[in-house]
Design a protein around this motif. Structure first.
Motif, PDB file in Angstrom:
ATOM      1  N   LYS A 229      25.304  -1.422  -7.933  1.00  0.00           N
ATOM      2  CA  LYS A 229      24.542  -0.250  -8.437  1.00  0.00           C
ATOM      3  C   LYS A 229      25.113   0.241  -9.685  1.00  0.00           C
ATOM      4  CE  LYS A 229      22.159   2.579  -4.990  1.00  0.00           C
ATOM      5  NZ  LYS A 229      21.987   3.690  -4.162  1.00  0.00           N
ATOM      6  N   ALA A 230      24.451   0.808 -10.662  1.00  0.00           N
ATOM      7  CA  ALA A 230      24.692   1.356 -11.920  1.00  0.00           C
ATOM      8  C   ALA A 230      24.651   2.976 -11.616  1.00  0.00           C
ATOM      9  CB  ALA A 230      23.839   0.630 -13.084  1.00  0.00           C
ATOM     10  N   ALA A 231      25.664   3.292 -12.267  1.00  0.00           N
ATOM     11  CA  ALA A 231      25.479   4.919 -12.112  1.00  0.00           C
ATOM     12  C   ALA A 231      24.705   5.335 -13.111  1.00  0.00           C
ATOM     13  CB  ALA A 231      27.062   5.428 -12.034  1.00  0.00           C
TER      14      ALA A 231
ATOM     15  N   SER B  98      23.551   7.810 -15.741  1.00  0.00           N
ATOM     16  CA  SER B  98      24.127   9.005 -16.498  1.00  0.00           C
ATOM     17  C   SER B  98      22.969  10.011 -16.941  1.00  0.00           C
ATOM     18  CB  SER B  98      24.912   8.484 -17.776  1.00  0.00           C
ATOM     19  OG  SER B  98      23.974   7.550 -18.474  1.00  0.00           O
TER      20      SER B  98
END
Length: 65
Positions: free
Chosen positions: A33-35, A37
């Motif tokens: 999972k990419a955070a 922003s």
């Protein structure tokens, strides 16, 4: 000449289905999972929402209140 399609009858029970899933689970890849922003509001432009969609969302108490 007409062809009759005969539905297949499955004899697979829930236990067998769960076993099949358990055997396949190691083969399924879950991407990291990419955070997300936050994006500044000033960078968001050119987005249009049709009036019907805006009314629909406005009428939903989870979003409009």
């Amino acid at each position: 000449m007409s062809k009759h399609i005969v539905p297949l009858e499955y004899e697979t029970g829930l236990a067998e289905l769960r076993g099949d899933c358990a055997r396949m689970a190691p083969h399924w890849v879950v991407p990291a999972k990419a955070a997300a922003s936050p994006v500044a509001a000033s960078l968001i432009h050119g987005v249009t929402v049709p009036p019907a969609s805006a009314r629909l969302i406005d009428a939903m108490s989870d979003y409009g209140d």
